[in-house]
Motif scaffolding. Sequence first.
Motif, PDB file in Angstrom:
ATOM      1  N   PRO A  30       0.839  -1.204   0.000  1.00  0.00           N
ATOM      2  CA  PRO A  30       0.000   0.000   0.000  1.00  0.00           C
ATOM      3  C   PRO A  30       0.874   1.255   0.000  1.00  0.00           C
ATOM      4  O   PRO A  30       1.850   1.340   0.765  1.00  0.00           O
ATOM      5  CB  PRO A  30      -0.781  -0.108   1.311  1.00  0.00           C
ATOM      6  N   VAL A  31       0.546   2.206  -0.866  1.00  0.00           N
ATOM      7  CA  VAL A  31       1.364   3.422  -1.017  1.00  0.00           C
ATOM      8  C   VAL A  31       0.572   4.659  -0.613  1.00  0.00           C
ATOM      9  O   VAL A  31      -0.523   4.903  -1.122  1.00  0.00           O
ATOM     10  CB  VAL A  31       1.856   3.573  -2.482  1.00  0.00           C
ATOM     11  N   PHE A  32       1.149   5.426   0.313  1.00  0.00           N
ATOM     12  CA  PHE A  32       0.576   6.724   0.700  1.00  0.00           C
ATOM     13  C   PHE A  32       1.361   7.795  -0.038  1.00  0.00           C
ATOM     14  O   PHE A  32       2.552   7.993   0.208  1.00  0.00           O
ATOM     15  CB  PHE A  32       0.677   6.938   2.215  1.00  0.00           C
ATOM     16  N   ALA A  91      -2.783  18.631   7.952  1.00  0.00           N
ATOM     17  CA  ALA A  91      -3.865  17.955   7.225  1.00  0.00           C
ATOM     18  C   ALA A  91      -3.355  16.678   6.557  1.00  0.00           C
ATOM     19  O   ALA A  91      -4.031  15.642   6.545  1.00  0.00           O
ATOM     20  CB  ALA A  91      -4.452  18.900   6.173  1.00  0.00           C
ATOM     21  N   VAL A  92      -2.134  16.748   6.017  1.00  0.00           N
ATOM     22  CA  VAL A  92      -1.536  15.562   5.390  1.00  0.00           C
ATOM     23  C   VAL A  92      -1.243  14.501   6.458  1.00  0.00           C
ATOM     24  O   VAL A  92      -1.484  13.306   6.245  1.00  0.00           O
ATOM     25  CB  VAL A  92      -0.246  15.927   4.625  1.00  0.00           C
ATOM     26  N   ALA A  93      -0.754  14.937   7.616  1.00  0.00           N
ATOM     27  CA  ALA A  93      -0.452  14.003   8.713  1.00  0.00           C
ATOM     28  C   ALA A  93      -1.716  13.278   9.167  1.00  0.00           C
ATOM     29  O   ALA A  93      -1.688  12.074   9.462  1.00  0.00           O
ATOM     30  CB  ALA A  93       0.187  14.754   9.878  1.00  0.00           C
ATOM     31  N   ARG A  97      -2.376   9.223   9.108  1.00  0.00           N
ATOM     32  CA  ARG A  97      -2.834   8.405  10.241  1.00  0.00           C
ATOM     33  C   ARG A  97      -4.026   7.536   9.832  1.00  0.00           C
ATOM     34  O   ARG A  97      -4.116   6.358  10.189  1.00  0.00           O
ATOM     35  CB  ARG A  97      -3.211   9.299  11.432  1.00  0.00           C
ATOM     36  N   ALA A  98      -4.941   8.126   9.077  1.00  0.00           N
ATOM     37  CA  ALA A  98      -6.121   7.382   8.616  1.00  0.00           C
ATOM     38  C   ALA A  98      -5.719   6.242   7.679  1.00  0.00           C
ATOM     39  O   ALA A  98      -6.258   5.130   7.748  1.00  0.00           O
ATOM     40  CB  ALA A  98      -7.089   8.328   7.910  1.00  0.00           C
ATOM     41  N   PHE A  99      -4.733   6.519   6.811  1.00  0.00           N
ATOM     42  CA  PHE A  99      -4.229   5.509   5.867  1.00  0.00           C
ATOM     43  C   PHE A  99      -3.611   4.339   6.631  1.00  0.00           C
ATOM     44  O   PHE A  99      -3.853   3.167   6.313  1.00  0.00           O
ATOM     45  CB  PHE A  99      -3.194   6.156   4.943  1.00  0.00           C
ATOM     46  N   ASP A 107       1.763  -6.123   5.664  1.00  0.00           N
ATOM     47  CA  ASP A 107       3.079  -6.418   6.245  1.00  0.00           C
ATOM     48  C   ASP A 107       4.019  -5.215   6.132  1.00  0.00           C
ATOM     49  O   ASP A 107       4.897  -5.011   6.964  1.00  0.00           O
ATOM     50  CB  ASP A 107       3.712  -7.664   5.609  1.00  0.00           C
ATOM     51  N   MET A 108       3.780  -4.411   5.090  1.00  0.00           N
ATOM     52  CA  MET A 108       4.570  -3.180   4.935  1.00  0.00           C
ATOM     53  C   MET A 108       3.745  -2.118   4.225  1.00  0.00           C
ATOM     54  O   MET A 108       2.827  -2.426   3.467  1.00  0.00           O
ATOM     55  CB  MET A 108       5.882  -3.449   4.193  1.00  0.00           C
ATOM     56  N   ILE A 109       4.077  -0.868   4.500  1.00  0.00           N
ATOM     57  CA  ILE A 109       3.394   0.285   3.898  1.00  0.00           C
ATOM     58  C   ILE A 109       4.470   1.247   3.413  1.00  0.00           C
ATOM     59  O   ILE A 109       5.496   1.424   4.076  1.00  0.00           O
ATOM     60  CB  ILE A 109       2.501   0.989   4.940  1.00  0.00           C
ATOM     61  N   LEU A 110       4.231   1.853   2.258  1.00  0.00           N
ATOM     62  CA  LEU A 110       5.204   2.811   1.731  1.00  0.00           C
ATOM     63  C   LEU A 110       4.652   4.231   1.812  1.00  0.00           C
ATOM     64  O   LEU A 110       3.537   4.491   1.373  1.00  0.00           O
ATOM     65  CB  LEU A 110       5.548   2.462   0.282  1.00  0.00           C
ATOM     66  N   PHE A 111       5.431   5.124   2.391  1.00  0.00           N
ATOM     67  CA  PHE A 111       5.109   6.547   2.393  1.00  0.00           C
ATOM     68  C   PHE A 111       5.976   7.213   1.329  1.00  0.00           C
ATOM     69  O   PHE A 111       7.205   7.211   1.432  1.00  0.00           O
ATOM     70  CB  PHE A 111       5.425   7.193   3.753  1.00  0.00           C
ATOM     71  N   ASP A 112       5.337   7.774   0.325  1.00  0.00           N
ATOM     72  CA  ASP A 112       6.038   8.506  -0.742  1.00  0.00           C
ATOM     73  C   ASP A 112       6.116   9.961  -0.290  1.00  0.00           C
ATOM     74  O   ASP A 112       5.128  10.693  -0.351  1.00  0.00           O
ATOM     75  CB  ASP A 112       5.229   8.344  -2.039  1.00  0.00           C
TER      76      ASP A 112
END
Length: 199
Positions: A30-32, A91-93, A97-99, A107-112
């Motif tokens: 999943p990518v944020f 607002a982005v933060a 948090r919701a994401f 198992d892993m999440i990517l923050f772009d």
Amino acid sequence: MKKPMIIGLTGSIGMGKSAVAEMFADEGVPVFDADAVVHDLQKAGGALVPAIESAFPGTTGPQGVDRKALGAAVFGDRDRLALLESIVHPAVAERRRAFLATHQDADMILFDIPLLFEKGGQAAVDIVVVVSAPAPVQRERVLARVNMTPDKFEHILALQMADAEKRARADHVIDTGKELEATRADVRALVKKLRVGLA
């Protein structure tokens, strides 16, 4: 419950970060996308449009925030840029948090995050992946963009940490200066390696 590994993806302008983020998504991560969230918050009817118009009169319209006008309003002025960031970043933060809550079983999440190091964001991630390409490749990509000038490019570079320093601070570097499929193979191999570590 086991928390997902948080990967911070960053890289200077024109390094191919968005393409690499898509490759991670193709591997089931999943990518944020912080930039996409900012666009959403600033579009017509977006949550931040009233606050931005109040702070920077004349920078919004029927289509939401006029990014060109807003860019001109803060260009080269650190105080005005800081004011804009004080509106946008919380607002982005909140969206982030919701994401996280939505994808807590991954198992892993990517923050772009484009300015991960510049804004101290590396403290909030487990692993930093930096996307990098040779300077001539970067320059060619950026100057091919609509409304981009050499002066504007230099100004953006001046606001960003040097590519060499980003690479030195990274846990992993993805080279985008080669064929797309070779970069994709590198991303696939990295995801596989990280997943083995999580098993």
